[in-house]
Design an enzyme around this catalytic site. Sequence first.
Site, PDB file in Angstrom:
ATOM      1  N   ASP A  53       1.414  -1.099  -0.488  1.00  0.00           N
ATOM      2  CA  ASP A  53      -0.022   0.341  -0.103  1.00  0.00           C
ATOM      3  C   ASP A  53       0.674   1.636   0.055  1.00  0.00           C
ATOM      4  OD1 ASP A  53      -1.917  -1.924   0.059  1.00  0.00           O
ATOM      5  OD2 ASP A  53      -3.023  -0.829   2.655  1.00  0.00           O
ATOM      6  N   GLU A 294     -11.658  -1.268   0.711  1.00  0.00           N
ATOM      7  CA  GLU A 294     -10.577  -1.119   1.346  1.00  0.00           C
ATOM      8  C   GLU A 294     -10.175   0.446   0.757  1.00  0.00           C
ATOM      9  OE1 GLU A 294      -8.737  -4.640   2.794  1.00  0.00           O
ATOM     10  OE2 GLU A 294      -8.368  -5.404   0.830  1.00  0.00           O
TER      11      GLU A 294
HETATM   12  C1  FRU Z   1      -5.003  -3.391   0.975  1.00  0.00           C
HETATM   13  C2  FRU Z   1      -4.832  -4.042   2.779  1.00  0.00           C
HETATM   14  C3  FRU Z   1      -5.201  -2.705   3.341  1.00  0.00           C
HETATM   15  C4  FRU Z   1      -5.041  -3.058   4.748  1.00  0.00           C
HETATM   16  C5  FRU Z   1      -3.441  -3.746   4.598  1.00  0.00           C
HETATM   17  C6  FRU Z   1      -2.367  -5.210   5.671  1.00  0.00           C
HETATM   18  O1  FRU Z   1      -3.478  -3.879   0.842  1.00  0.00           O
HETATM   19  O2  FRU Z   1      -5.565  -4.958   2.854  1.00  0.00           O
HETATM   20  O3  FRU Z   1      -6.571  -2.595   4.062  1.00  0.00           O
HETATM   21  O4  FRU Z   1      -4.405  -1.213   5.758  1.00  0.00           O
HETATM   22  O5  FRU Z   1      -3.339  -4.375   2.956  1.00  0.00           O
HETATM   23  O6  FRU Z   1      -2.097  -4.923   4.805  1.00  0.00           O
END
Ligand code: FRU
Length: 424
Positions: A53, A294
């Site tokens: 992310d 997300e």
């Molecule tokens: C998206 C996600 C987010 C979370 C993170 C965990 O790729 O699932 O929602 O904060 O990755 O690694």
Amino acid sequence: MKSNTEKFGKTPHQPSLWTRADALKVHADDPTTTQPLVSADFPVLSNEVFIWDTMPLRDLDGNITSVDGWSVIFTLTADRHPNDPQYIDENGNYDITRDWNDRHGRAKMYYWFSRTGKDWELGGRVMAEGVSPTVREWAGTPILLNEQGEVDLYYTAVTPGATIVKVRGRVVTTEHGVSMVGFEKVKPLFEADGKMYQTEAQNPFWGFRDPWPFRDPNDGKLYMLFEGNVAGERGSHTVGEAEIGDVPPGYEDVGNSRFQTACVGIAVARDEDGDDWEMLPPLLTAVGVNDQTERPHFVFQDGKYYLFTISHTFTYADGVTGPDGVYGFVADSLFGPYVPLNGSGLVLGNPSSQPFQTYSHCVMPNGLVTSFIDSVPTDESGTQIRIGGTEAPTVGIRIKGQQTFVVAEYDYGYIPPMLDVTLK
Ligand code: FRU
């Protein structure tokens, strides 16, 4: 039993619904909503760490901001373990796939800087070991607050629990690079309440994370989007007429879709600094459709609210499906009603020949979409893959009314600033 939306009462707003009928319109491989193929010979940002992310530094209005000519991104990051016996398989080879799949459990927030909006240089960890109260530092948003370089990093402190938190620090620049100072005191803001947003006690697979604070361009107040699930014991949700929508004959069977209960949450700040928050009913629910919406975020354009959120194939409910990618909804006012973009919601999905090539897309107000490379097939059958853990090529989309179109592709990890702030 109360319907999913009755839970939220009459005020201040009713969540908009992403219905099963909307999701039936999702089609992979429409070239206008499909990310171009990522080639398996992609470069990696670092051989020491995986990144996923990506969170560009921005202001509260959503503008991607550089400081003294330096672009800055934050990334969820985890060490690569090519020599760790734990990740060596029985043939003596590094099992990078397992290492990559385990990354969420050791995610830490790192930052990178660049003069060009690409070619990122590693800055380091944002918080020293021991500062964050939980094991996992999960996604959020770094906000540049002022010309003094103060930064509020909103993120998710996970395991134990999942708490939306923030930590304040400062960005400092020199001719040679950027550093982050401070970031020493983490302030818990809020957790799921079990009334509007599902708790861990109600569902061990609950989601509550990914804060995205913003100033509403119309009322000027400070709000925050986040990912949640609709409150209630796992399995107790109803998938009724409202959640199903207008489906053709033969599409009424909802299977076990009551287990998929994603929503986009919203909170409003009671103070100017964003230290005191009140959760409001979700803006959007996807009960019976999908279990994860997300990293929700906005683009404010043409007087409209474009709400984007990422989702997966594996989180869709029985009888509906779609590619991993970013989905979008549009409304004329903050509290909706929201309508799925392109009829279905799909804005930019992976091609079916490379279903896991990218994820965690972030649509920026300039129409550029950043994401990371997950895995790309290296042979025809798709059985051999190359793990990414690095920035994907940036894609350009055009947003027009209730439609979006893929129009351009740029370099890996290209995140140009929209404005530059000279620090005082
Ligand atoms: C998206 C996600 C987010 C979370 C993170 C965990 O790729 O699932 O929602 O904060 O990755 O690694």
